[in-house]
Structure formats: C-alpha cells, structure tokens
Design a protein around this motif. Structure first.
Motif, mmCIF file in Angstrom:
data_model
loop_
_atom_site.group_PDB
_atom_site.id
_atom_site.type_symbol
_atom_site.label_atom_id
_atom_site.label_comp_id
_atom_site.label_asym_id
_atom_site.label_seq_id
_atom_site.Cartn_x
_atom_site.Cartn_y
_atom_site.Cartn_z
ATOM 1 N N SER A 115 40.615 36.304 14.501
ATOM 2 C CA SER A 115 41.242 36.244 15.684
ATOM 3 C C SER A 115 40.330 35.341 16.722
ATOM 4 C CB SER A 115 41.533 37.498 16.321
ATOM 5 O OG SER A 115 42.387 38.305 15.483
ATOM 6 N N PRO A 116 41.032 34.574 17.385
ATOM 7 C CA PRO A 116 40.573 33.564 18.291
ATOM 8 C C PRO A 116 39.758 34.737 19.446
ATOM 9 C CG PRO A 116 42.756 33.164 18.409
ATOM 10 C CD PRO A 116 42.666 34.550 17.547
ATOM 11 N N PRO A 117 38.588 33.931 20.396
ATOM 12 C CA PRO A 117 38.315 32.623 20.149
ATOM 13 C C PRO A 117 37.235 32.446 18.841
ATOM 14 C CG PRO A 117 36.761 33.905 21.650
ATOM 15 C CD PRO A 117 37.637 34.913 20.965
ATOM 16 N N LEU A 118 37.164 31.159 18.391
ATOM 17 C CA LEU A 118 36.459 30.721 17.275
ATOM 18 C C LEU A 118 35.439 29.640 18.045
ATOM 19 C CD1 LEU A 118 38.855 30.001 14.694
ATOM 20 C CD2 LEU A 118 37.604 31.956 15.043
ATOM 21 N N ALA A 142 33.919 37.176 19.235
ATOM 22 C CA ALA A 142 34.626 36.078 18.607
ATOM 23 C C ALA A 142 34.970 36.136 17.026
ATOM 24 C CB ALA A 142 33.768 34.875 18.655
ATOM 25 N N VAL A 185 41.810 23.820 12.905
ATOM 26 C CA VAL A 185 41.751 24.825 13.967
ATOM 27 C C VAL A 185 42.846 24.741 14.815
ATOM 28 C CG1 VAL A 185 40.600 25.724 16.078
ATOM 29 C CG2 VAL A 185 39.323 25.355 13.744
ATOM 30 N N MET A 190 45.392 27.124 17.914
ATOM 31 C CA MET A 190 44.350 27.175 18.973
ATOM 32 C C MET A 190 44.195 25.984 19.832
ATOM 33 S SD MET A 190 41.678 29.733 16.919
ATOM 34 C CE MET A 190 42.319 29.413 15.488
ATOM 35 N N ASP A 213 44.730 31.559 23.192
ATOM 36 C CA ASP A 213 43.888 31.288 21.668
ATOM 37 C C ASP A 213 43.224 30.095 22.036
ATOM 38 O OD1 ASP A 213 45.079 33.571 21.205
ATOM 39 O OD2 ASP A 213 46.593 32.852 19.914
ATOM 40 N N ALA A 215 39.484 27.958 20.770
ATOM 41 C CA ALA A 215 38.188 27.459 19.941
ATOM 42 C C ALA A 215 37.309 26.701 20.919
ATOM 43 C CB ALA A 215 38.521 26.842 18.707
#
Length: 267
Positions: A115-118, A142, A185, A190, A213, A215
C-alpha cells in the motif's frame, strides 16, 4: 564444542567473497552482520517463501552472549576472532554474521501487494543513506522502497546494517531503469512526488495531496534528480528552509517528506 574455524578455512573464505557485489549478484547471497541484522534475517523469508538464512557464523563468546537469539538455529558455525573480522566490515565486530538469501522482491509484486506511500530512490549511491531511507520508510508504515538506476545494492553490508533490520520486513525492489519504475508506479495509481529544492509545491501546503496515494521520488546525494527524471513526476515538491542552510541531507529530507505524508494520512 567444535574447534572454531580460522580465517583461512575454505568455508570462511567463500562467505567472505560475498563482500563483493558481483559475487552477491551471481550467488544471490549476502552477509547480515550483527545481532540486529541476524535477528531480522532469522525471521524473514525470500519473496518465494524460502528461509532467508542459509547459515550463521559466530565466535564462541558471541554464541554464548546471543544464546537467546541463536538458540533456534540448528547449526551455528563457530569461528575465531580473526575469521569473524574477515567476515564483518564493522570496526568492532559483534561476533555474529549470517549468510542470507536475497530478500528483494520483483517490482510488480511490490506494486500488487504493498500500500502507498512508496519510495523510489534514483541513483542513490551511499549505502548508509539507502539503509536509513529503508529504515525510515519502515518506521512510517510505507509500503516499500524501489532502488533504481545505479543505486547501491540493498544487500551491501553497510546498507543492511544502516537499515537496522528493516530490510527484512519491508518490501524492497530493484529496477535498473528509473523511467520504467516511475511509469509503473504511476500506472499502479499513485501520484509521483519528486523531492526537489526548486519544486513548485511547498511540502507544508499540500496535505490534501499527501493524503492521497503517493510515491516519493528521491535523487542522488550530490546532484539530486536530473531534469529528465524529475520530469517523470506528477509534481515537484520543495521542503521549506527557513534558515541559511543550503539544503538537507538526503536521508533527512526523505524522513521529513515521509513523516509529512504519514501525518497527512492520519489527519
């Protein structure tokens, strides 16, 4: 108790070769140095379900000192102090090192299961920074970290140590092509935010965006994000600096951005 192996023992010498990236990549094995790293490794599996740890080396003193940690290990290989010094890249070895299978995951698997965040690190070369970012990403909850371009190997001994065990329970992917990573991504839904000192958005004014969402895209320690890479992002975000400091250290900047994101999600 068996006689400890010495530094010239073939088993020790073969494990020592894992200090070189080319050997790690070929064998898909690496060294986890110190009790925190070994503890994380013993509780981890690879992306296809294999136990992370292949074998554990320890000095006799360390085997007794960390008996609670090593008690469940079937066969701890005892080595003398000189052999441990050859296996460890620490100035003062703690006396325990594990040979581990690679724990990175395919990028697509990370995108499908996290799951986000990445966090996407483009050409992050310093192993301490990479490990600290992995640790920080883990701390804020994260979903994972992607190392792209010519970034340091996440299994570098200094990266493993700087992550303080987080490498073993936070998904980390490696993608040589930064553009491919960013596009995938974004395709996963995101918004990509490039950390950029000249960014058009102020980190303190974008809580609504951060709550979605997202990244984060971070660049190299020395030159940041090249224009073509920063241009792949949906937005460029600057961290406001009130004093006379020119900029922030990469891992510090990453921590500020990630905690701002975590706070926005809580709000």
């Amino acid at each position: 108790m068996s006689t400890p192996l010495v530094a010239t023992n073939s088993r020790v010498k073969e494990a020592r070769k894992l200090s070189r990236r080319s050997v790690r990549t070929e064998r898909r094995l690496f060294l986890a140095d110190g009790p925190k790293a070994v503890e994380g490794a013993l509780g981890a599996t690879t992306h296809d379900g294999e136990p992370c740890v292949v074998e554990v080396f320890a000095t006799p003193d360390a085997a007794q000192r960390y008996d609670d940690l090593l008690g469940g290990v079937d066969d701890v290989v005892l080595v003398d102090d000189r052999a441990m010094a050859a296996l460890s890249d620490s100035v003062s070895p703690a006396g325990v090192v594990a040979v581990c299978r690679f724990v990175d995951v395919p990028l697509q698997q990370l995108l499908e299961t996290s799951s986000p965040p990445l966090v996407v690190c483009a050409d992050v070369r310093d192993p301490g920074n990479a490990g600290t970012i992995i640790r920080t990403a883990d701390a804020v909850g994260a979903g994972g970290v992607v190392l792209t371009g010519h970034s340091v190997d996440p299994h570098n001994p200094k990266t493993v140590r700087a992550s303080v065990g987080s490498l073993f329970h936070l998904p980390v992917a490696v993608e040589p092509d930064t553009e491919v990573a960013v596009r995938r991504v974004r395709a996963a839904g995101m918004d990509v935010l490039a950390a950029d000192g000249a960014g058009e958005l102020d980190l303190f004014e974008i809580d609504e965006l951060l709550a979605d969402d997202v990244a984060w895209l971070f660049g190299n320690e020395a030159w940041g994000l090249p224009e073509d890479v920063a241009g792949l992002a949906d937005h460029r975000v600057r961290i406001p600096i009130a004093g006379r400091a020119e900029s922030l250290n990469l891992s510090t900047a990453a921590a500020v951005c990630l905690y701002a994101t975590a706070r926005a999600h809580r709000g």
